[in-house]
Write an enzyme that holds these catalytic residues in place. Structure first.
Site, PDB file in Angstrom:
ATOM      1  N   GLU A  84      -5.399   3.547   5.863  1.00 47.82           N
ATOM      2  CA  GLU A  84      -5.087   3.477   4.431  1.00 47.82           C
ATOM      3  C   GLU A  84      -5.814   4.605   3.701  1.00 47.82           C
ATOM      4  O   GLU A  84      -5.286   5.194   2.748  1.00 47.82           O
ATOM      5  CB  GLU A  84      -5.549   2.113   3.886  1.00 47.82           C
ATOM      6  CG  GLU A  84      -5.433   1.976   2.390  1.00 47.82           C
ATOM      7  CD  GLU A  84      -6.006   0.653   1.875  1.00 47.82           C
ATOM      8  OE1 GLU A  84      -5.667  -0.420   2.398  1.00 47.82           O
ATOM      9  OE2 GLU A  84      -6.794   0.712   0.913  1.00 47.82           O
ATOM     10  N   ARG A 141       0.838  -1.212   0.000  1.00 48.56           N
ATOM     11  CA  ARG A 141       0.000   0.000   0.000  1.00 48.56           C
ATOM     12  C   ARG A 141       0.872   1.262   0.000  1.00 48.56           C
ATOM     13  O   ARG A 141       0.563   2.258   0.662  1.00 48.56           O
ATOM     14  CB  ARG A 141      -0.956   0.038   1.200  1.00 48.56           C
ATOM     15  CG  ARG A 141      -1.934  -1.123   1.277  1.00 48.56           C
ATOM     16  CD  ARG A 141      -2.957  -1.066   0.152  1.00 48.56           C
ATOM     17  NE  ARG A 141      -4.011  -2.049   0.296  1.00 48.56           N
ATOM     18  CZ  ARG A 141      -3.970  -3.292  -0.217  1.00 48.56           C
ATOM     19  NH1 ARG A 141      -2.917  -3.685  -0.914  1.00 48.56           N
ATOM     20  NH2 ARG A 141      -4.989  -4.108  -0.071  1.00 48.56           N
ATOM     21  N   SER A 168     -10.925  -1.180   2.844  1.00 44.36           N
ATOM     22  CA  SER A 168     -10.234  -1.328   4.139  1.00 44.36           C
ATOM     23  C   SER A 168      -9.887   0.060   4.645  1.00 44.36           C
ATOM     24  O   SER A 168      -9.202   0.820   3.950  1.00 44.36           O
ATOM     25  CB  SER A 168      -8.932  -2.117   3.982  1.00 44.36           C
ATOM     26  OG  SER A 168      -9.179  -3.409   3.512  1.00 44.36           O
TER      27      SER A 168
HETATM   28  P1  FAD Z   1      -8.882   8.383  -5.207  1.00 38.52           P
HETATM   29  O1  FAD Z   1      -9.554   7.899  -3.972  1.00 38.52           O
HETATM   30  O2  FAD Z   1      -9.640   9.342  -6.059  1.00 38.52           O
HETATM   31  O3  FAD Z   1      -7.482   9.028  -4.820  1.00 38.52           O
HETATM   32  C1  FAD Z   1      -6.643   8.371  -3.878  1.00 38.52           C
HETATM   33  C2  FAD Z   1      -5.356   9.206  -3.707  1.00 38.52           C
HETATM   34  O4  FAD Z   1      -4.586   9.182  -4.911  1.00 38.52           O
HETATM   35  C3  FAD Z   1      -5.595  10.675  -3.409  1.00 38.52           C
HETATM   36  O5  FAD Z   1      -4.588  11.111  -2.546  1.00 38.52           O
HETATM   37  C4  FAD Z   1      -5.460  11.338  -4.774  1.00 38.52           C
HETATM   38  O6  FAD Z   1      -5.093  12.696  -4.696  1.00 38.52           O
HETATM   39  C5  FAD Z   1      -4.357  10.510  -5.395  1.00 38.52           C
HETATM   40  N1  FAD Z   1      -4.459  10.442  -6.864  1.00 38.52           N
HETATM   41  C6  FAD Z   1      -5.525   9.960  -7.546  1.00 38.52           C
HETATM   42  N2  FAD Z   1      -5.265   9.989  -8.870  1.00 38.52           N
HETATM   43  C7  FAD Z   1      -4.022  10.496  -9.013  1.00 38.52           C
HETATM   44  C8  FAD Z   1      -3.195  10.762 -10.142  1.00 38.52           C
HETATM   45  N3  FAD Z   1      -3.595  10.499 -11.392  1.00 38.52           N
HETATM   46  N4  FAD Z   1      -1.970  11.282  -9.924  1.00 38.52           N
HETATM   47  C9  FAD Z   1      -1.545  11.552  -8.665  1.00 38.52           C
HETATM   48  N5  FAD Z   1      -2.294  11.331  -7.555  1.00 38.52           N
HETATM   49  C10 FAD Z   1      -3.513  10.806  -7.723  1.00 38.52           C
HETATM   50  N6  FAD Z   1      -7.490  -1.025  -2.567  1.00 38.52           N
HETATM   51  C11 FAD Z   1      -6.633  -2.068  -2.713  1.00 38.52           C
HETATM   52  O7  FAD Z   1      -5.425  -1.884  -2.831  1.00 38.52           O
HETATM   53  N7  FAD Z   1      -7.105  -3.349  -2.725  1.00 38.52           N
HETATM   54  C12 FAD Z   1      -8.420  -3.644  -2.608  1.00 38.52           C
HETATM   55  O8  FAD Z   1      -8.799  -4.808  -2.626  1.00 38.52           O
HETATM   56  C13 FAD Z   1      -9.342  -2.569  -2.455  1.00 38.52           C
HETATM   57  N8  FAD Z   1     -10.665  -2.807  -2.324  1.00 38.52           N
HETATM   58  C14 FAD Z   1     -11.523  -1.768  -2.189  1.00 38.52           C
HETATM   59  C15 FAD Z   1     -12.892  -2.045  -2.077  1.00 38.52           C
HETATM   60  C16 FAD Z   1     -13.812  -1.014  -1.942  1.00 38.52           C
HETATM   61  C17 FAD Z   1     -15.280  -1.339  -1.815  1.00 38.52           C
HETATM   62  C18 FAD Z   1     -13.369   0.330  -1.948  1.00 38.52           C
HETATM   63  C19 FAD Z   1     -14.354   1.450  -1.847  1.00 38.52           C
HETATM   64  C20 FAD Z   1     -12.013   0.621  -2.050  1.00 38.52           C
HETATM   65  C21 FAD Z   1     -11.072  -0.424  -2.160  1.00 38.52           C
HETATM   66  N9  FAD Z   1      -9.691  -0.184  -2.262  1.00 38.52           N
HETATM   67  C22 FAD Z   1      -8.816  -1.241  -2.442  1.00 38.52           C
HETATM   68  C23 FAD Z   1      -9.168   1.200  -2.230  1.00 38.52           C
HETATM   69  C24 FAD Z   1      -9.250   1.907  -3.609  1.00 38.52           C
HETATM   70  O9  FAD Z   1     -10.015   1.153  -4.499  1.00 38.52           O
HETATM   71  C25 FAD Z   1      -7.855   2.111  -4.212  1.00 38.52           C
HETATM   72  O10 FAD Z   1      -7.044   2.864  -3.343  1.00 38.52           O
HETATM   73  C26 FAD Z   1      -7.919   2.826  -5.567  1.00 38.52           C
HETATM   74  O11 FAD Z   1      -6.689   2.745  -6.251  1.00 38.52           O
HETATM   75  C27 FAD Z   1      -8.324   4.286  -5.425  1.00 38.52           C
HETATM   76  O12 FAD Z   1      -8.557   4.803  -6.712  1.00 38.52           O
HETATM   77  P2  FAD Z   1      -9.354   6.139  -6.914  1.00 38.52           P
HETATM   78  O13 FAD Z   1      -9.320   6.479  -8.363  1.00 38.52           O
HETATM   79  O14 FAD Z   1     -10.696   6.051  -6.311  1.00 38.52           O
HETATM   80  O15 FAD Z   1      -8.416   7.147  -6.094  1.00 38.52           O
HETATM   81  N1  EPU Z   2     -11.124 -11.136   9.668  1.00 37.59           N
HETATM   82  C1  EPU Z   2     -11.842 -11.306  10.838  1.00 37.59           C
HETATM   83  N2  EPU Z   2     -12.890 -10.460  11.059  1.00 37.59           N
HETATM   84  C2  EPU Z   2     -13.227  -9.479  10.189  1.00 37.59           C
HETATM   85  C3  EPU Z   2     -12.488  -9.314   9.015  1.00 37.59           C
HETATM   86  C4  EPU Z   2     -11.426 -10.172   8.777  1.00 37.59           C
HETATM   87  O1  EPU Z   2     -11.550 -12.182  11.669  1.00 37.59           O
HETATM   88  O2  EPU Z   2     -14.185  -8.760  10.481  1.00 37.59           O
HETATM   89  C5  EPU Z   2     -10.028 -12.067   9.392  1.00 37.59           C
HETATM   90  C6  EPU Z   2     -10.416 -13.022   8.254  1.00 37.59           C
HETATM   91  O3  EPU Z   2     -11.128 -14.131   8.715  1.00 37.59           O
HETATM   92  C7  EPU Z   2      -9.069 -13.409   7.698  1.00 37.59           C
HETATM   93  C8  EPU Z   2      -8.230 -12.145   7.930  1.00 37.59           C
HETATM   94  O4  EPU Z   2      -8.909 -11.377   8.916  1.00 37.59           O
HETATM   95  O5  EPU Z   2      -8.515 -14.474   8.428  1.00 37.59           O
HETATM   96  C9  EPU Z   2      -7.988 -11.334   6.677  1.00 37.59           C
HETATM   97  O6  EPU Z   2      -9.248 -10.973   6.091  1.00 37.59           O
HETATM   98  P1  EPU Z   2      -9.444 -10.829   4.491  1.00 37.59           P
HETATM   99  O7  EPU Z   2      -8.895 -12.011   3.785  1.00 37.59           O
HETATM  100  O8  EPU Z   2     -10.863 -10.447   4.262  1.00 37.59           O
HETATM  101  O9  EPU Z   2      -8.481  -9.654   4.098  1.00 37.59           O
HETATM  102  P2  EPU Z   2      -8.228  -8.240   4.749  1.00 37.59           P
HETATM  103  O10 EPU Z   2      -6.926  -8.269   5.475  1.00 37.59           O
HETATM  104  O11 EPU Z   2      -9.419  -7.796   5.525  1.00 37.59           O
HETATM  105  C10 EPU Z   2      -6.931  -7.417   2.641  1.00 37.59           C
HETATM  106  C11 EPU Z   2      -6.802  -6.093   1.952  1.00 37.59           C
HETATM  107  C12 EPU Z   2      -7.984  -5.900   1.002  1.00 37.59           C
HETATM  108  C13 EPU Z   2      -7.950  -7.013  -0.044  1.00 37.59           C
HETATM  109  C14 EPU Z   2      -8.043  -8.360   0.664  1.00 37.59           C
HETATM  110  C15 EPU Z   2      -7.889  -9.519  -0.300  1.00 37.59           C
HETATM  111  C16 EPU Z   2      -5.582  -4.542   3.359  1.00 37.59           C
HETATM  112  C17 EPU Z   2      -5.658  -3.406   4.312  1.00 37.59           C
HETATM  113  N3  EPU Z   2      -6.752  -5.015   2.925  1.00 37.59           N
HETATM  114  O12 EPU Z   2      -8.107  -7.345   3.436  1.00 37.59           O
HETATM  115  O13 EPU Z   2      -7.834  -4.645   0.351  1.00 37.59           O
HETATM  116  O14 EPU Z   2      -9.029  -6.891  -0.944  1.00 37.59           O
HETATM  117  O15 EPU Z   2      -6.985  -8.461   1.663  1.00 37.59           O
HETATM  118  O16 EPU Z   2      -6.574  -9.590  -0.755  1.00 37.59           O
HETATM  119  O17 EPU Z   2      -4.488  -4.983   3.026  1.00 37.59           O
HETATM  120  C18 EPU Z   2      -8.353  -2.320   0.562  1.00 37.59           C
HETATM  121  O18 EPU Z   2      -7.134  -2.121   0.599  1.00 37.59           O
HETATM  122  O19 EPU Z   2      -9.191  -1.395   0.578  1.00 37.59           O
HETATM  123  C19 EPU Z   2      -8.844  -3.699   0.486  1.00 37.59           C
HETATM  124  C20 EPU Z   2     -10.138  -4.005   0.515  1.00 37.59           C
END
Ligand code: FAD
Ligand code: EPU
Length: 348
Positions: A328, A163, A233
């Site tokens: 994050e 991240r 997250s």
């Molecule tokens: P924004 O939220 O619009 O911007 C994020 C930051 O980046 C801000 O500081 C912004 O100024 C900067 N920025 C944006 N675009 C640019 C650019 N072109 N140049 C320079 N700076 C810029 N993240 C994960 O890593 N893994 C996941 O599994 C994951 N799951 C998610 C699930 C949900 C339901 C949600 C809501 C979010 C999740 N995220 C996850 C977080 C998010 O999807 C990522 O961080 C994504 O890359 C953000 O993209 P955005 O376009 O919305 O960025």
């Molecule tokens: N867990 C619990 N209780 C909860 C949630 C999770 O006990 O309420 C336990 C799960 O059972 C599991 C562990 O925590 O053993 C990890 O959970 P999970 O696999 O759902 O992944 P996570 O750590 O919650 C991370 C990333 C996600 C990404 C998933 C899958 C971060 C901060 N989050 O989530 O990214 O999608 O793994 O790879 O690294 C994001 O960054 O926004 C995001 C959603």
């Protein structure tokens, strides 16, 4: 270039919290970006590049110019062993991944359904289900905000980490990402080490099957921002020393953690869950009842509700495990980025 003034940001970030900005501009080209930064009227105003706002919490009305990334276009070339995809920063990430799998440019399927723009993905090196963008990124094209020229950075120069990237540190506020290059091997290797993908057979599984499974698991686990506002997250999974981990394990034998560089990466969702915080409500904000790592806009939450809730979670986890959670989600104040530590003073 579409320009609005004193406008609501509610539809421009996935927490869907009511907040405003002074100016909102949709940028569709590098020239648009250059014009925004060089416009004398906006020279003194703070500027924020925004993708889909899926990793954002606006803690106050933003007293500056928000640029919404609408740079579009995908170009595909190939070399002997690879497909090379050059993708404009404003392309929608989940649509791009779906399209790439459908076209047979496979290798991105584990990153299905992550909201956001392609240009935002390198900022925090998005990752899920055993893959991070660093594994498939060839280069990142940036607009330098001192010279207003575009230059290319290799993936190595981006200093990707968990991240994390150079865009959060040395290059913070100095560049805007305008395009990303991906390098996908023509000889596909499935990545099925992560929990719910382990039941696949590596010799028969297809990229479409991995794509479908990842989508299915994500839809089951994570709240849909279209229905319930959230930013994924809220906190990162913290890394603690082996010594700290072993001490905790004697007290909490079911603690979930994985070895990583510098120690053990602990599942923050587990920590929060074991504090009994699932479903905990602060004003209109809530710890999601099924996934404790996600804070949601439960009922007309204000940014203050989310900040107070996040602080309560952080403090509770600290008291129980002596682990400091780092958020994050990016916090944007009236003029500058802020964070929970800075806001904590104002809260107490
Ligand atoms: P924004 O939220 O619009 O911007 C994020 C930051 O980046 C801000 O500081 C912004 O100024 C900067 N920025 C944006 N675009 C640019 C650019 N072109 N140049 C320079 N700076 C810029 N993240 C994960 O890593 N893994 C996941 O599994 C994951 N799951 C998610 C699930 C949900 C339901 C949600 C809501 C979010 C999740 N995220 C996850 C977080 C998010 O999807 C990522 O961080 C994504 O890359 C953000 O993209 P955005 O376009 O919305 O960025
Ligand atoms: N867990 C619990 N209780 C909860 C949630 C999770 O006990 O309420 C336990 C799960 O059972 C599991 C562990 O925590 O053993 C990890 O959970 P999970 O696999 O759902 O992944 P996570 O750590 O919650 C991370 C990333 C996600 C990404 C998933 C899958 C971060 C901060 N989050 O989530 O990214 O999608 O793994 O790879 O690294 C994001 O960054 O926004 C995001 C959603």
């Amino acid at each position: 270039m579409q320009i609005e003034t004193n406008t609501s940001l509610r539809n421009y970030h996935t927490f869907s919290i009511e907040q405003s900005c002074d100016v909102l501009v949709e940028v569709t080209s590098v020239e648009d970006l250059q014009q925004v930064y060089q416009n004398p009227q906006w020279q003194a105003l703070p500027k924020l590049m925004l993708g889909k706002g899926s990793n954002m919490l606006f803690t106050e009305p933003f007293k500056g110019v928000v640029m919404v990334n609408k740079l579009q276009g995908i170009e595909v070339t190939h070399s002997e062993h690879h497909w090379h995809l050059h993708v404009a920063g404003g392309e929608d990430w989940p649509s791009f991944v779906k399209w790439s799998v459908e076209q047979g440019y496979v290798g991105l399927e584990n990153l299905a359904l992550i909201p956001g723009c392609v240009g935002s993905a390198p900022i925090q090196n998005i990752g899920a289900y055993g893959l991070e963008i660093k594994d498939i990124c060839e280069y990142v094209d940036v607009l330098n905000l001192d010279s207003f020229t575009v230059s290319r950075m290799s993936a190595e120069e981006c200093q990707f980490g968990y991240r994390d990237s150079i865009f959060k540190h040395q290059l913070y506020g100095k560049v805007v990402i305008v395009a990303v290059g991906f390098k996908l091997s023509k000889v596909w290797q499935p990545r099925i080490e992560y929990g719910p993908l382990q039941s696949f057979d590596a010799t028969t599984v297809t990229a479409s099957q991995i794509f479908e499974r990842v989508c299915q698991v994500r839809m089951e686990k994570l709240p849909d921002p279209q229905v319930t506002g959230n930013a994924g997250s809220f906190f990162k999974n913290p890394v603690i020393s082996l010594q700290h981990y072993q001490a905790l394990l004697t007290q909490f034998p079911t603690l979930v953690a994985y070895p990583t560089d510098g120690g053990m990466k602990v599942a923050a969702g587990w920590l929060i869950d074991q504090c009994g915080l699932k479903g905990f409500v602060q004003g209109g904000a809530q710890v999601h009842p099924n996934q404790a790592l996600v804070l949601v806009n439960h009922q007309h939450a204000t940014a203050q509700d989310v900040v107070l809730l996040a602080d309560h979670v952080r403090r509770t986890v600290w008291q129980k495990y002596a682990i400091e959670l780092e958020h994050e989600v990016r916090f944007m104040g009236a003029e500058h980025e802020t964070n929970l530590i800075k806001l904590r003073g104002a809260l107490s």
